[in-house]
Design an enzyme around this catalytic site. Sequence first.
Site, PDB file in Angstrom:
ATOM      1  N   LEU A  54       0.823  -1.202   0.000  1.00 49.00           N
ATOM      2  CA  LEU A  54       0.000   0.000   0.000  1.00 49.00           C
ATOM      3  C   LEU A  54       0.858   1.252   0.000  1.00 49.00           C
ATOM      4  O   LEU A  54       0.571   2.221  -0.706  1.00 49.00           O
ATOM      5  CB  LEU A  54      -0.935  -0.010   1.214  1.00 49.00           C
ATOM      6  CG  LEU A  54      -1.899   1.178   1.316  1.00 49.00           C
ATOM      7  CD1 LEU A  54      -2.781   1.247   0.078  1.00 49.00           C
ATOM      8  CD2 LEU A  54      -2.750   1.089   2.567  1.00 49.00           C
ATOM      9  N   VAL A  82       0.815   4.320  -2.783  1.00 48.41           N
ATOM     10  CA  VAL A  82       0.487   5.709  -2.465  1.00 48.41           C
ATOM     11  C   VAL A  82       1.741   6.546  -2.249  1.00 48.41           C
ATOM     12  O   VAL A  82       1.683   7.600  -1.638  1.00 48.41           O
ATOM     13  CB  VAL A  82      -0.421   5.780  -1.212  1.00 48.41           C
ATOM     14  CG1 VAL A  82      -1.704   5.009  -1.441  1.00 48.41           C
ATOM     15  CG2 VAL A  82       0.296   5.244   0.022  1.00 48.41           C
ATOM     16  N   SER A  83       2.876   6.078  -2.765  1.00 47.63           N
ATOM     17  CA  SER A  83       4.134   6.788  -2.543  1.00 47.63           C
ATOM     18  C   SER A  83       4.091   8.209  -3.079  1.00 47.63           C
ATOM     19  O   SER A  83       4.737   9.101  -2.543  1.00 47.63           O
ATOM     20  CB  SER A  83       5.291   6.014  -3.186  1.00 47.63           C
ATOM     21  OG  SER A  83       5.059   5.853  -4.584  1.00 47.63           O
ATOM     22  N   LYS A  97     -11.882   8.538   8.635  1.00 51.97           N
ATOM     23  CA  LYS A  97     -12.614   7.441   7.995  1.00 51.97           C
ATOM     24  C   LYS A  97     -11.822   6.154   8.131  1.00 51.97           C
ATOM     25  O   LYS A  97     -10.699   6.042   7.638  1.00 51.97           O
ATOM     26  CB  LYS A  97     -12.851   7.775   6.511  1.00 51.97           C
ATOM     27  CG  LYS A  97     -13.641   6.727   5.748  1.00 51.97           C
ATOM     28  CD  LYS A  97     -13.839   7.182   4.304  1.00 51.97           C
ATOM     29  CE  LYS A  97     -14.616   6.162   3.497  1.00 51.97           C
ATOM     30  NZ  LYS A  97     -14.790   6.593   2.091  1.00 51.97           N
ATOM     31  N   ASP A 122     -21.446   7.938  -6.384  1.00 58.06           N
ATOM     32  CA  ASP A 122     -22.290   7.832  -5.184  1.00 58.06           C
ATOM     33  C   ASP A 122     -22.754   9.206  -4.717  1.00 58.06           C
ATOM     34  O   ASP A 122     -22.710   9.511  -3.515  1.00 58.06           O
ATOM     35  CB  ASP A 122     -21.521   7.107  -4.075  1.00 58.06           C
ATOM     36  CG  ASP A 122     -22.444   6.552  -2.993  1.00 58.06           C
ATOM     37  OD1 ASP A 122     -23.646   6.350  -3.278  1.00 58.06           O
ATOM     38  OD2 ASP A 122     -21.982   6.302  -1.862  1.00 58.06           O
TER      39      ASP A 122
END
Length: 622
Positions: free
Chosen positions: A314, A318-319, A363, A454
């Site tokens: 991960l 997301v580096s 979150k 959404d």
Amino acid sequence: MRAKPNHVFYVLLIFLCYSHRSEAQLPSTQGYTCTANQTTTPQPCQTYVFYRAMAPDFLDLASIADLFSVSRLMISKPSNISSPSAPLVPNQPLFVPITCSCNSVNSSMSISYANLSYTIKPADTFYEVSTTHFQNLTTYQSVGVVNPTLVATNLTIGVNVVFPIFCKCPNSTQLQNGVNHLVSYVVQPSDNLSTVASRFGIQTQSIIDVNGNNTRTWDTIFVPVTQLPELTQPTVVPSSSTPEDDDRKGVVTGLAIGLGITGFLLILVFGFWVYREGSLKKRIIMAGDEEKQRSKMNKEVKGNKGLMGMEVSLMADVSDCLDKYRVFGIDELQEATDGFSDSCLIQGSVYKGRIDKEVYAIKKMNWNACEELKILQKVNHGNLVKLEGFCIDSLQANCYLVYEYVDNGSLYSWLHENENEKLSWKTRLRIAIDVANGLQYIHEHTRPRVVHKDIKSSNILLDTNMRARIANFGLAKSGCNAITMHIVGTQGYIAPEYLADGVVSTKMDVFSFGVVLLELISGELAIDEDGNALWASAGKVLEGNDEDKARKLKNWVDKAFFGESCSMETLMNVMTVAVSCVHRDPSKRPNMVDIVYALCKSEDLFHDISDDALSDPAVMGR
């Protein structure tokens, strides 16, 4: 890192292009110009490209589907392939669907192409990707025109580049003559127009009528067809040995092995029988205890290695975010939320927490935050909730996204749960414009375009000034005009084409926004207790003459407006926008640019209250 440039190669390439191919003989290498005229050439349209499977990277439908941002099923069906998971062979012919439209590239030029996004990898160049991956369905010159801010010889690895795949939509005359598709086909060295026409089951003159009679190798031509021809796919050659031979050999071999093993086991059992009887129970107990300990240790080691691997994976994904966002520690978040207690819970899995005197919305997620992070790092707009940072907890296999805290909660709570204080019409219209501006940004100013997927009143948050911000990009998708088999969303807001066929496009956000507009106008839930969708009956309000429309609109709007002075013209205009947004046909829904313009135009009407003002409760009575 930068993709490796090859300056000598580019100089040689340009020299060859201009020495051996004159402008008068070939169409512009920058693309096929067009005029966005819906009357003569309906735009956009779905068409196909003729593509060939090739080694080593594109010998399966999954890799080709990813390249063109479509599903495997969308290729296998028109290509006469029985299973989307079937392997391919080199040069196997395929029909790949694309969405073609006329796109403006500058103030004086528009090109007809399908907008495909490609992420640059090491050693990639515009030329390399155009000629190999996309098999000359575009040109490096056209890629340069469509991406004017990028330098072809100095590309950053990981940057997204738009590759314009050449295509054309049938004009009105061609449609009347039964031409449903103009298939993009790249002329091969062994081709002539006659062989191409034969492959598609049409007359050679049909191709000449569309493309002229001066095509060259590697040109993209457009083949007019009423329907796609059935492609002949290769079959697997069976083995030369017969089933009977294989069965006979198997029986003999099996018997020989079986007899040998049986004899050995009998000797072994007899020899160790006494010893086994004396010590078996003790050894079983000891071995059992040891095995339990060993199993426990192995599980702990494997678990830790797995979690460490997940964390490393991960973090690698997301580096690019590390220098843009704050990386919080899990201890900070635990302390800020009192151990993620229910007293700090805002909604769902979102908690309120204070860190260094700043309040955040935290979150809590599983290990599926990578896509949301990748999308959020590309967007920055005042009407989108701002991501402040994130945290990775490898021990619990959780990821946390830390957002700015928006003080006044969700639009849903203000419309449907707050009985003491109702939003004014002017505030509601301002909220609608804020949301529309946020959606216009992610639809029009990100590359590839982002689809939120959404949009609903509970995902619209209001700050201290009652200005709206779009939240929760957990379902968002970067790139559109794709098909998914995994339907997600909230009942009452889901666009019909997405629910039925899994079609992902910006028009599904437009539909959901239309439902939110209807909520703002009526004050009603998107779907009632009986399962009736609010949007399903909205169109009836605009049926009939002006007097009928005004009467039905008065019965539709929220009773909270009874004491306000808001013009019937404004309400009717916003209602018209909402109904157009929830049209069943996505091609007939407006885009967010038009929606923002129409709503801002309505806002100006507050300074010109008409005689039809809905300020009299007697007039507004249901």
